[in-house]
Design a protein around this motif. Structure first.
Motif, PDB file in Angstrom:
ATOM      1  N   GLY A  45       0.813  -1.209   0.000  1.00 39.35           N
ATOM      2  CA  GLY A  45       0.000   0.000   0.000  1.00 39.35           C
ATOM      3  C   GLY A  45       0.846   1.258   0.000  1.00 39.35           C
ATOM      4  N   LEU A  98      -6.403   6.772   6.649  1.00 38.36           N
ATOM      5  CA  LEU A  98      -7.597   6.041   6.227  1.00 38.36           C
ATOM      6  C   LEU A  98      -8.640   6.982   5.633  1.00 38.36           C
ATOM      7  CD1 LEU A  98      -7.940   3.586   9.251  1.00 38.36           C
ATOM      8  CD2 LEU A  98      -7.186   3.018   6.938  1.00 38.36           C
ATOM      9  N   ARG A  99      -8.685   8.197   6.153  1.00 42.10           N
ATOM     10  CA  ARG A  99      -9.675   9.158   5.676  1.00 42.10           C
ATOM     11  C   ARG A  99      -9.351   9.645   4.265  1.00 42.10           C
ATOM     12  NH1 ARG A  99     -14.733   9.371   6.338  1.00 42.10           N
ATOM     13  NH2 ARG A  99     -15.580  11.344   5.610  1.00 42.10           N
ATOM     14  N   ALA A 133      -8.437   7.895   1.726  1.00 41.93           N
ATOM     15  CA  ALA A 133      -9.079   6.997   0.758  1.00 41.93           C
ATOM     16  C   ALA A 133     -10.543   7.375   0.588  1.00 41.93           C
ATOM     17  CB  ALA A 133      -8.953   5.545   1.221  1.00 41.93           C
ATOM     18  N   THR A 134     -11.243   7.603   1.705  1.00 45.64           N
ATOM     19  CA  THR A 134     -12.660   7.984   1.644  1.00 45.64           C
ATOM     20  C   THR A 134     -12.842   9.337   0.982  1.00 45.64           C
ATOM     21  OG1 THR A 134     -13.035   6.751   3.695  1.00 45.64           O
ATOM     22  CG2 THR A 134     -14.742   8.292   3.022  1.00 45.64           C
ATOM     23  N   VAL A 184      -7.257   4.082  -3.880  1.00 48.02           N
ATOM     24  CA  VAL A 184      -8.026   3.870  -2.651  1.00 48.02           C
ATOM     25  C   VAL A 184      -7.557   2.609  -1.935  1.00 48.02           C
ATOM     26  CG1 VAL A 184     -10.326   3.345  -1.750  1.00 48.02           C
ATOM     27  CG2 VAL A 184     -10.043   5.162  -3.427  1.00 48.02           C
ATOM     28  N   LEU A 185      -7.302   1.546  -2.695  1.00 47.90           N
ATOM     29  CA  LEU A 185      -6.774   0.315  -2.109  1.00 47.90           C
ATOM     30  C   LEU A 185      -5.426   0.560  -1.441  1.00 47.90           C
ATOM     31  CD1 LEU A 185      -6.809  -2.782  -1.698  1.00 47.90           C
ATOM     32  CD2 LEU A 185      -5.749  -2.978  -3.967  1.00 47.90           C
ATOM     33  N   ASN A 240      -5.876   2.394   1.856  1.00 49.39           N
ATOM     34  CA  ASN A 240      -6.466   1.513   2.872  1.00 49.39           C
ATOM     35  C   ASN A 240      -5.446   0.528   3.427  1.00 49.39           C
ATOM     36  OD1 ASN A 240      -9.136   2.464   3.084  1.00 49.39           O
ATOM     37  ND2 ASN A 240      -9.735   1.404   1.214  1.00 49.39           N
ATOM     38  N   GLY A 277      -2.948   2.563   5.485  1.00 51.22           N
ATOM     39  CA  GLY A 277      -3.541   3.001   6.746  1.00 51.22           C
ATOM     40  C   GLY A 277      -3.682   1.867   7.739  1.00 51.22           C
ATOM     41  N   ASP A 278      -4.080   0.686   7.260  1.00 49.96           N
ATOM     42  CA  ASP A 278      -4.183  -0.473   8.145  1.00 49.96           C
ATOM     43  C   ASP A 278      -2.818  -0.845   8.723  1.00 49.96           C
ATOM     44  OD1 ASP A 278      -6.899  -0.697   7.835  1.00 49.96           O
ATOM     45  OD2 ASP A 278      -6.782  -2.179   6.214  1.00 49.96           O
TER      46      ASP A 278
END
Length: 301
Positions: free
Chosen positions: A42, A226-227, A229-230, A281-282, A285, A288-289
């Motif tokens: 990522g 993480l935000r 990506a959203t 986006v992937l 994510n 962020g994870d």
């Protein structure tokens, strides 16, 4: 005077201790993060997209705005790797330049939301009382609306444009950051070292911004990553609906909206912008994870 002398005496030891602790934490973070192959993947995806956005003028062989009707709707070829759209514009060049717009909107929106959310969370968590009650009720009202619905309402009031998309997406990011910061503040302000710093005469601003905020950055960084990506996905969705970037802008959501009219005759017009959004986006994510697991092991699934 006594308090000032005490602070001066312990300051060098505190600085050395903080530096050593920071180095140790960074070492532990990298060891944990590098073991997570998905997170590394990522991070690599995000880094590639950032480099593409930065060097877009060097990577693009065509002007993303140049219309050439003689070459419209050309399928992917050696000359145009991703084909051309209904105006004869090179799709690859538009995607490369569009990375600047899509990522710029995402970063700007998250920064906007983080700034106001952090301030509200710090104030509510530190002072409590009626300030906490008022801020919490405001956040509850904002969270009562689905994020995309709140963004649609804001854009309807301000009008469709890329700037207004940044504001709209940023506004519905505020309560998420505020909740995270408030919870971390409530936990951190009860620690003994905060009482010790307060007893030495430090004011509220110094305690909040110098001693508490640096120690609650981990959940903020995780939430921000993480935000992103959203935010990028939401901005693309709003542009797809015609409420964000307007033609001939090479924003990915706008390109996807334009490509839906040619799904059967020229599906690549929608496929490539859609892939660009999905992969980015992937990447955010996964990254962020990985940050969440490395920075706060308590949150590991």
């Amino acid at each position: 005077m006594t308090s000032e002398l005490k602070v001066e005496e312990i300051q060098p030891a505190l600085t050395e201790s903080k530096t050593s602790l920071f180095r140790e934490r960074m070492k532990q973070f990298w060891e944990s993060f590098s073991k997570n192959k998905a997170a590394v993947l990522g991070g690599a995806i995000v880094l590639i997209y950032i480099l593409v956005a930065f060097f877009a003028p060097l990577l693009a062989s065509y002007d993303p705005y140049e219309i050439d009707l003689t070459n419209k709707l050309q399928p992917p070829s050696m000359e145009h790797w991703m084909g051309t759209d209904d105006k004869g514009r090179d799709i690859l060049a538009r995607i490369l330049y569009g990375s600047r717009l899509s990522m710029g909107v995402g970063f700007a929106a998250v920064t906007f939301g983080a700034f106001f959310g952090i301030i509200m969370g710090l104030v509510a968590g530190y002072y409590g009382g009626w300030l906490d009650t008022i801020i919490s009720r405001i956040l509850d009202v904002m969270l009562a609306f689905p994020g995309i619905l709140l963004a649609l309402a804001i854009i309807s009031a301000l009008g469709p444009s890329l700037i207004n998309v940044m504001i709209a997406v940023g506004v519905f990011s505020i309560p998420l950051f505020a909740r995270v910061v408030r919870g971390s503040m409530l936990e951190t302000k009860k620690l003994e070292y905060i009482d010790a710093i307060r007893s030495l005469g430090a004011n509220d601003a110094t305690i909040i911004f110098k001693h508490i905020l640096p120690n609650i950055l981990s959940p903020i960084i995780i939430q921000g990553t993480l935000r992103l990506a959203t935010a990028i996905l939401s901005a693309a969705g709003l542009s797809f609906l015609g409420l964000g970037a307007q033609p001939p802008s090479p924003e990915w959501g706008t390109m996807l909206s334009n490509g839906r009219d040619f799904l059967f005759s020229a599906p690549y017009m929608a496929i490539f912008p859609g892939l660009a959004i999905s992969i980015l986006v992937l990447g955010f994510n996964l990254f962020g994870d990985g940050l969440r697991d490395a920075l706060d092991p308590r949150l590991k699934s």
